[in-house]
Design a protein around this motif. Structure first.
Motif, PDB file in Angstrom:
ATOM      1  N   THR A  67      -2.455   0.988   6.983  1.00 49.39           N
ATOM      2  CA  THR A  67      -2.224  -0.297   6.959  1.00 49.39           C
ATOM      3  C   THR A  67      -1.568  -0.961   8.117  1.00 49.39           C
ATOM      4  OG1 THR A  67      -1.885   0.206   4.599  1.00 49.39           O
ATOM      5  CG2 THR A  67      -1.289  -2.098   5.237  1.00 49.39           C
ATOM      6  N   HIS A 122      -3.027  -3.278  10.559  1.00 56.92           N
ATOM      7  CA  HIS A 122      -3.047  -4.834  10.334  1.00 56.92           C
ATOM      8  C   HIS A 122      -1.996  -5.165  11.449  1.00 56.92           C
ATOM      9  CE1 HIS A 122      -1.845  -8.662   8.433  1.00 56.92           C
ATOM     10  NE2 HIS A 122      -3.166  -8.684   8.049  1.00 56.92           N
ATOM     11  N   THR A 125       1.048  -1.145   0.114  1.00 60.80           N
ATOM     12  CA  THR A 125       0.094   0.059   0.059  1.00 60.80           C
ATOM     13  C   THR A 125       0.927   1.331  -0.012  1.00 60.80           C
ATOM     14  OG1 THR A 125      -0.160  -0.169   2.316  1.00 60.80           O
ATOM     15  CG2 THR A 125      -1.972  -1.062   1.179  1.00 60.80           C
TER      16      THR A 125
END
Lengths: 179, 728
Positions: free
Chosen positions: B123, B126, B117
């Motif tokens: 992100t 995550h 990304t």
């Protein structure tokens, strides 16, 4: 069971003579007992004694003979003493008929049953002869008094009746004279 | 570390089992989490590829383009990261290595995603999510490699490829430190949560182990119980569970029972009762016991003591029956045998009584002739020789009569038919009566009959007056008969204990050898004096002993050869019934009312009772009291005086009270005199019988003064009313 004093002779029961004319019936199936009672009564001065060994004939004889006192055994073949007691009571009605039960049955319930059925007295075999004779004499005395009372009552009744009719007559006379 | 709660107190076997359960639970969680990651890995791989294609499908170099390196990376690197751990979850599910590999792979996947990304800061979430999912293993250790991987990745890429991780071309090295710090911050809580989970798992394991153990114990109790046990379902009433003992008792196998109901194996005669009990239990009886018969599979009968109770579910609704069955077949058989034996014994006893009663009758009849004609002979002026012979006949006859009477008495006592009236009796009174009767015989044998103890008037004992006198007379007669002419007989009254009184009759006779003492109370055993010329039946002492025992007392003897014997009887002491009487009563509510005056006849042999009633009536000037101590005399008095009321004792010396009652009721003159019975024995049946025989009322000794006056007043009042009616 007292033995007699030594000096007792034929006059051992002085008041026996009073009842010598009283009628006694003995009901017992055992000949030896009957013989014994006959001898005893004879000694006691009783002259009018009837004995029955066949209980089936007992009532018939009693009705005919009209006893003043009955000596009755309980355990007998054919008709036992209890039924005889009941028949006697039924036949005697209001009059006082003493019944002395003489039995070898020492059971307490038997005694009470006999007394309830109408026995006047209850004596256990073997009995003492003097005791039997004395008890008989007592009961016969009561019987005599009862009879006397009945006679007197009847006499009084007669007297009252007589007096009543006299009074009635007098009343009638009085009414007549008033008129 | 957290303490493992609930572990203490578990037995060793159970704690082992708890550990086992715990480990099992952990393994299960490891495997389940492995499976979860396997799916997650594949999903992430696909997601990576899709993201890569969406974000940067192609790379442009001028006008030419080719597939972006990211797409290839997503396919190949993502595949490399995912497939190995997925393969491991297949080959070594739940293994330590598998979850470490998964931890590393999961974090690498995070790194890959961030790279794909272009270092989008979002992100990075995550990473946090992955750590949380890793903590599903409830093993804090897997967080260590995961954290190391994240930290290393951030550091290395922060230095060499900052764009791929932070989305900027150059990043401060502190940024990596900050990221690692957040990760550690999260880790702290995840580790705590792991420990908590472990702790709870241990707790559950312990509870489960304890429950299992308790369940095991209950099951063992049920299975190994020495009584038959069965659980019966409430709905269809079929057996649900039975133990070994039950199957053994009824002879059916487990499987056979499961298709049957308890009613199927119940004896037809007990069926109705069993069904009734079940209904009663369904209506609310929690528990019921009954003795019933089951039919065994072999056709035999099982007598059982059956207890049933209801098993309820947690809402209190009846669910099952629990039946407990004890085999009482043997006991029942024994009982039956015992009943039979008792019946047999009763019959034998009855037969014996009847036999004795018959024998007595059969023997009395001829005896009557023997004694009767003997009496006639005695009076017929026999010669002295004849007189002697008749005397033999008479004395033998009387002896026989005595024997019959005593045997009858003995059999009555042994059959329990003897009626005793145990009440307080003044010792002095009874003893004096007995002594008076003995004096003539003692004088005949020139014997000295003395009372060595000055007993007081206040000494009372519990006894049947008549029977006590009989025993005393027997002992005195023995003493006088067996002691040599001119000997001495002494009577003393002592109190060996506070509540006991002894009367001792000692003589100056020959005494009895110790070895013979044991035979003294044996019927018909005259201790070898049969040839001594002294008359006796050998029953007297046997009778005395039984009488004393029946009265609750005892009899015994101390004797020495050459020194004479001392026979003693012992009876419980009693309180004087006169003690409760006030010295001078004032006229009060209890008195006989002035209207009901008259004559009362009291027939009673116990002097103390007579005295009591005399004293109670002394101040009633309108009442004239007549007393009689024998039944015969009482009857005479009743006939002569025609009293207004007769008070009657049931136990009288000559004619019994029942007989007096019968005679009074059978004679015309005395028939209507009200009779009140005063007696010590008041059984319900007795009172009912007396009432049926015409008794007005029943008073029990000791007399209650108030009750006494009330009854007298009532009885005499009714008599008055009756007379008034008769006159009218």
């Amino acid at each position: 069971m007292n033995s007699e004093p030594e000096n007792v002779d034929q006059r051992w029961l002085p008041n026996a003579a009073l009842f010598s004319k009283m009628k006694i019936v003995v009901i017992d199936d055992e000949p030896a007992n009957v013989a014994l009672l006959e001898a005893m009564l004879d000694e006691g001065g009783y002259t009018r004694v009837k004995t029955v060994t066949d209980s089936r004939l007992a009532m018939e004889i009693c009705v005919d003979f009209e006893p003043d006192l009955v000596l009755l055994d309980l355990m007998m073949p054919h008709v036992d003493g209890f039924s005889i007691l009941e028949s006697l009571r039924a036949a005697a009605g209001e009059s006082f008929l003493p019944v002395i039960v003489l039995t070898a049955d020492a059971n307490e319930t038997t005694k009470l049953r006999a007394l309830r059925a109408g026995a006047t007295d209850f004596l256990l075999k073997p009995f003492d002869q003097l005791e039997v004779l004395l008890r008989m004499a007592n009961l016969l005395e009561t019987r005599r008094l009862h009879l006397q009372l009945d006679t007197q009552l009847a006499a009084y009744a007669d007297a009252v009746r007589e007096r009543t009719s006299e009074l009635r007559e007098a009343q009638v006379q009085l009414q007549k004279s008033e008129c | 570390m957290f303490e493992v709660a609930g572990l203490t107190g578990l037995p060793e076997a159970a704690s082992e089992r708890a550990e086992e359960l715990f480990q099992q639970h952990r393994r299960q969680i490891f495997r389940q989490t492995d499976q979860l990651f396997a799916k997650l890995m594949l999903f992430q791989w696909v997601a990576c590829i899709i993201i890569a294609i969406l974000v940067s499908p192609r790379t442009w170099d001028g006008a030419s383009s080719q597939i972006h390196i990211h797409v290839w990376s997503a396919i190949f690197i993502g595949g490399a990261i995912s497939l190995f751990p997925v393969w491991m979850t297949r080959v070594w599910p739940g293994a330590v290595a598998t979850r470490y590999v998964i931890a590393v792979a999961q974090m690498l996947m995070s790194a890959l995603l961030i790279a794909l990304t272009g270092g989008r800061i979002e992100t990075h979430f995550h990473v946090f999510g992955s750590l949380v999912v890793l903590s599903f293993y409830r093993d804090w250790r897997v967080l260590v490699p995961a954290t190391i991987v994240v930290a290393l990745d951030h550091f290395l890429r922060g230095i060499y490829l900052p764009y791929s991780v932070y989305g900027v071309l150059s990043a401060s090295p502190w940024r990596s430190v900050e990221h690692a710090g957040w990760v550690i911050f999260e880790n702290i809580f995840l580790v705590i949560s792991c420990f908590r989970s472990i702790h709870e798992m241990r707790f559950i394991a312990n509870r489960t182990a304890a429950l299992e153990a308790s369940d095991q114990r209950s099951r063992q109790l049920f299975d190994d119980a020495p009584i038959g046990m069965a659980v019966v379902a409430l709905g269809n009433e079929k057996f649900k569970q039975v133990n070994a003992r039950f199957t053994e008792m009824v002879g059916y196998s487990d499987a056979e029972l499961m298709t049957r109901t308890p009613f199927d194996i119940t004896h037809p005669d007990d069926l109705a009762e069993s069904q009734r009990l079940v209904k009663a239990m369904l209506r609310g009886t929690e528990r019921c016991s009954v003795e019933k018969r089951y039919l065994r599979s072999d056709g035999g009968i099982l007598w059982a003591a059956r207890t049933a109770c209801i098993i309820r579910d947690k809402d209190g609704k009846p669910r099952d029956f629990l039946i407990m069955v004890e085999d009482i077949t043997e006991r029942k058989h024994a009982e039956e045998a015992l009943r039979g034996a008792k019946k047999e014994a009763d019959r034998a006893n009855q037969a014996k009584s009847e036999f004795l009663s018959r024998m007595s009758h059969e023997l009395r009849t001829p005896l009557n002739a023997i004694l009767g004609f003997g009496q006639l002979l005695e009076r017929q002026n026999p010669t002295s020789q004849q007189r002697g012979r008749v005397e033999h006949i008479m004395s033998a006859g009387r002896h026989l009569l005595n024997l019959i009477n005593e045997v009858l008495d003995l059999s009555r006592i042994e059959a329990g038919h003897l009626q005793l009236s145990v009440e307080p009796v003044a010792v002095a009174e009874v003893l004096n009566e007995a002594l008076d009767l003995m004096r003539p015989l003692a004088a005949e044998r020139s014997m000295d009959l003395t009372v060595t103890t000055e007993f007081t008037e206040n000494l009372w004992i519990l006894a049947d007056r008549q029977r006590l006198k009989q025993v005393l007379l027997n002992l005195l007669t023995n003493a006088v008969k067996y002691a040599p002419v001119g000997g001495r007989v002494a009577v003393s009254v002592i109190q060996p204990e506070a509540r006991k009184t002894q009367v001792v009759v000692s003589d100056s006779g020959a005494g009895i050898a110790t070895e013979k003492l044991a035979r003294l109370f044996t019927p018909f055993d005259r201790l070898d004096v049969e040839d001594s010329g002294v008359e006796g039946t050998g029953l007297g002492l046997a009778l005395c002993q039984r009488l004393m025992h029946a009265m609750g007392g005892d009899i015994g003897v101390d004797s020495a050869v050459g020194k004479g014997s001392a026979f003693w009887i012992e009876l419980p002491a009693a309180d004087s019934p006169l003690a409760g009487l006030p010295k001078s009563r004032t006229v009060g509510a209890g008195d006989v009312s002035a209207a009901t005056g008259g004559t009362i006849l009291y027939i009673e042999d116990n002097l103390s009772n007579l005295t009591l009633v005399e004293q109670m009536l002394a101040e009633q000037s309108n009442i004239h009291l007549l007393t009689a101590m024998q039944g015969g005399l009482g009857l005479d008095l009743a006939r002569q005086h025609l009293p207004d009321l007769i008070l009657l004792d049931l136990h009288l010396p000559d004619i019994g009270g029942h007989e007096v009652l019968a005679r009074l009721r059978s004679e015309k003159l005395t028939r209507d005199i009200p009779i009140v019975v005063i007696s010590a024995d008041a059984t319900k049946g007795q009172i009912q019988r007396l009432m049926a025989a015409g008794v007005r009322a029943y008073l029990t000794k000791p007399l209650d003064i108030g009750e006494f006056f009330r009854v007298i007043d009532e009885a005499m009042g009714s008599r008055d009313r009756q007379l008034e009616k008769a006159v009218a």
